[in-house]
Write an enzyme that holds these catalytic residues in place. Structure first.
Site, PDB file in Angstrom:
ATOM      1  N   HIS A  65       0.868  -1.174   0.000  1.00 14.44           N
ATOM      2  CA  HIS A  65       0.000   0.000   0.000  1.00 14.44           C
ATOM      3  C   HIS A  65       0.911   1.232   0.000  1.00 14.44           C
ATOM      4  O   HIS A  65       1.949   1.245   0.661  1.00 14.44           O
ATOM      5  CB  HIS A  65      -0.897   0.026   1.237  1.00 14.44           C
ATOM      6  CG  HIS A  65      -2.223  -0.662   1.044  1.00 14.44           C
ATOM      7  ND1 HIS A  65      -2.770  -1.493   1.995  1.00 14.44           N
ATOM      8  CD2 HIS A  65      -3.118  -0.623   0.003  1.00 14.44           C
ATOM      9  CE1 HIS A  65      -3.948  -1.945   1.548  1.00 14.44           C
ATOM     10  NE2 HIS A  65      -4.171  -1.432   0.352  1.00 14.44           N
ATOM     11  N   ASP A  67       0.835   4.069   1.438  1.00  8.30           N
ATOM     12  CA  ASP A  67       1.236   4.739   2.684  1.00  8.30           C
ATOM     13  C   ASP A  67       2.466   4.065   3.309  1.00  8.30           C
ATOM     14  O   ASP A  67       3.142   4.659   4.149  1.00  8.30           O
ATOM     15  CB  ASP A  67       0.081   4.851   3.709  1.00  8.30           C
ATOM     16  CG  ASP A  67      -0.687   3.561   3.960  1.00  8.30           C
ATOM     17  OD1 ASP A  67      -0.774   2.725   3.052  1.00  8.30           O
ATOM     18  OD2 ASP A  67      -1.216   3.407   5.088  1.00  8.30           O
TER      19      ASP A  67
HETATM   20 ZN   LIG Z   1      -2.253  -1.405   4.115  1.00  6.94          ZN
HETATM   21 ZN   LIG Z   2      -1.484   1.454   6.011  1.00  5.94          ZN
END
Ligand SMILES: [Zn+2]
Ligand SMILES: [Zn+2]
Length: 279
Positions: A65, A67
């Protein structure tokens, strides 16, 4: 010297926030620096923490992901401009190799220019990319060993939790995960468990304003750990200290609310994480 933990970014989710930086952590063992997750701004947060990027020896990505991974290449490129000139292990789920090659292409103009114009050392020789497909011991050097466990964070498979061990301390990072036995097993008896946390009721209010609310709610509930669940995870693992991080939502909830929610099922020490906290 005991292994040290520095929370570089304690937000959850990819959108930039005012009061918390994106997910990233530093582990210091002696003078060796390891980074767990490379959310946006990780290099800047490391600078604010007073860390010397020339001592970087390992970069670990729990899952892909944005982030958690968006600044992976950026961290290495900026560490190189700061004088890093040694091999660095870069470990994470597939297709990490292809992702790093794509980043390398993006950075080609700058890297070629700085080598020719400023006499910088070879960049590529620093990159020791290791795709991790399953759990187990994924890294070891003279200071630390790192174990991974596959956790429950659909639809990204594999997503990892990571455990750092030295002779005198153990630190576990949950990564992003719903409550799962694999994490409890990995964290068993650890000194410190750094765990993601989500406030389900507060999220409900935020979601009402979004067009993709239904899909996002389904993802969050299947893939993350609620505040009323996180204490039980720490208690089952028998850790000494629970450090909350990856706060969803990242703003607007008092530390005391986070602490009280986790304390319901966990009798040990609870620390509500904040950026640049040293533990
Ligand atoms: Zn994640
Ligand atoms: Zn995350």
């Amino acid at each position: 010297m005991a292994m040290k933990l520095i929370l570089l970014g304690t937000a959850g989710g990819p959108a930039p926030k005012r009061s918390r930086s994106a997910p990233a952590n530093a582990v210091l063992a002696g003078d060796a620096l390891y980074i767990v997750d490379c959310g946006n701004g990780v290099a800047r947060q490391a600078a604010l923490a007073g860390l010397d990027l020339r001592s970087l020896r390992g970069v670990f990505i729990t899952h892909h992901h944005s982030d958690h991974n968006v600044d992976t290449g950026t961290l290495l490129q900026l560490a190189w401009t700061a004088g890093l000139d040694r091999s660095v292990a870069i470990a994470g789920p597939p297709p990490l190799g292809a992702m790093m090659r794509a980043f390398r292409e993006f950075a080609e103009v700058d890297i070629r220019t700085r080598i020719a114009d400023e006499g910088r050392p070879d960049f590529d020789r620093m990159l020791d990319v290791r795709e991790i497909a399953q759990g187990g011991t994924i890294y070891r050097d003279d200071g630390v060993s790192v174990r991974a466990a596959v956790v429950t964070h659909p639809p990204l498979v594999p997503s990892f939790a990571l455990r750092f061990d030295t002779p005198d301390r153990s630190i576990v990072f949950s990564g992003d995960t719903a409550p799962c036995d694999a994490l409890v097993d990995l964290a068993r008896g650890a000194d410190v468990l750094v765990h993601e946390v989500m406030h389900a009721e507060a999220i409900g209010e935020i979601l009402q304003r979004l067009s993709n609310a239904g899909r996002l709610r389904d993802h969050l509930m299947a893939s993350h750990t609620r505040l009323d669940e996180v204490g039980a995870v720490a208690a089952r693992a028998g850790v000494r200290t629970l450090v909350l991080n990856h706060f969803v939502p990242s703003e607007g909830i008092a530390d005391e609310v986070w602490r009280a929610g986790a304390a319901r099922d966990f009798p040990g020490e609870i620390i509500v994480g904040s950026d640049l906290m040293v533990l």
